[in-house]
Design an enzyme around this catalytic site. Sequence first.
Site, mmCIF file in Angstrom:
data_model
loop_
_atom_site.group_PDB
_atom_site.id
_atom_site.type_symbol
_atom_site.label_atom_id
_atom_site.label_comp_id
_atom_site.label_asym_id
_atom_site.label_seq_id
_atom_site.Cartn_x
_atom_site.Cartn_y
_atom_site.Cartn_z
ATOM 1 N N ARG A 263 0.811 -1.565 -0.072
ATOM 2 C CA ARG A 263 -0.288 -0.086 0.296
ATOM 3 C C ARG A 263 0.385 1.418 -0.038
ATOM 4 O O ARG A 263 0.599 2.699 0.429
ATOM 5 C CB ARG A 263 -1.130 0.013 1.202
ATOM 6 C CG ARG A 263 -1.336 -1.300 1.163
ATOM 7 C CD ARG A 263 -2.371 -0.890 0.311
ATOM 8 N NE ARG A 263 -3.486 -2.966 -0.372
ATOM 9 C CZ ARG A 263 -3.411 -3.844 -0.541
ATOM 10 N NH1 ARG A 263 -2.054 -3.721 -1.406
ATOM 11 N NH2 ARG A 263 -4.434 -4.391 -0.814
ATOM 12 N N GLU B 189 -4.768 1.188 6.948
ATOM 13 C CA GLU B 189 -4.609 0.965 5.630
ATOM 14 C C GLU B 189 -5.435 2.055 5.129
ATOM 15 O O GLU B 189 -4.587 2.990 3.476
ATOM 16 C CB GLU B 189 -4.762 -0.382 4.836
ATOM 17 C CG GLU B 189 -5.589 -0.296 3.344
ATOM 18 C CD GLU B 189 -4.987 -1.941 2.696
ATOM 19 O OE1 GLU B 189 -6.171 -1.991 1.870
ATOM 20 O OE2 GLU B 189 -5.604 -2.770 3.341
ATOM 21 N N SER C 93 -11.259 -1.371 3.065
ATOM 22 C CA SER C 93 -10.660 -2.642 4.491
ATOM 23 C C SER C 93 -9.789 -1.467 5.238
ATOM 24 O O SER C 93 -9.437 -0.901 4.470
ATOM 25 C CB SER C 93 -9.554 -3.670 3.201
ATOM 26 O OG SER C 93 -8.314 -3.915 4.565
#
Length: 301
Positions: free
Chosen positions: A171, A291, A221
């Site tokens: 990420r 995230e 998420s």
Amino acid sequence: MLNFPVEKLPNIEFKLNEPLSKYTFTKTGGPADTLAFPKTRKELVEIVDTARDNQVPITVIGNASNLIIKDGGIRGIVIILPNFHKIEVSDTSVTAEAGATIINTTIEAQKAGLTGIEFAAGIPGSVGGAVFMNAGAYGGEIKDCFESAEVLMPDGRITILTHSDMDFGYRHSIVQDNGGIVISATFSLKRGNKEAIQEEMDRLNELRRSKQPLEYPSCGSVFKRPKGHFTGPLIIKAGLQGKMVGGAQVSMKHAGFIVNIKHATATDYMNLIHLIQKVVKEDSGVSLHTEVRIIGEEPTE
């Protein structure tokens, strides 16, 4: 308020004190001092140059699908790129502008019989956001098919960054660090069978529908997967599935998601995130790290 001199760029669309809750997947977020909708590269460069010359901070938001904007909003100028949505196929490459959705990019690849980006068929973000975050799903990441990106740097230069320039990680990409704005990205794919590609996209989308709470607003998420663990089971073990703070709830369908079920605010989201981190740490000894990208100012009231 940090005033951007909109009068210097009369041909560009701006909105002042615009609620960003209109643009985020969570339906939360405070106002942008100035929100800009450039239509061309020239307009985008003019906005960046004017902001730099007037010391006005710049924030770029993509499809705002994996993003929380705090209730105090964002100072300076916010740039959004829905007008940058062109997707072109050339041989085994697909080039998409930053405002195009990654979903539409996978559709165009399938139509051309190109394989390698099916994993992204259900990711709701923009191409720019997907590159920025090195978005991933079902075992694939943007870095796996990324070839290059056209990036506007803070000094006004437009440059091409190749795969080796991007410093891709979990990420993460270099544009999170260098202040660059992704204008377009090119993905290197392979020839495949159109029907087989579509079947794989359909399979992954069905998996997504069956496992994720797509019926409610969410930011996707919330937490990165901790090494050796899965986030959802850790949250369930800590007794937090279904837990609500304000109008935000740990999803009953997938505990790794926080959904807006009752007019939640960004502050509700933040408070629930912090509660999850605290209780999971106490219960399992595991630290959860977000995230989702979290930006903006705390509310003043």
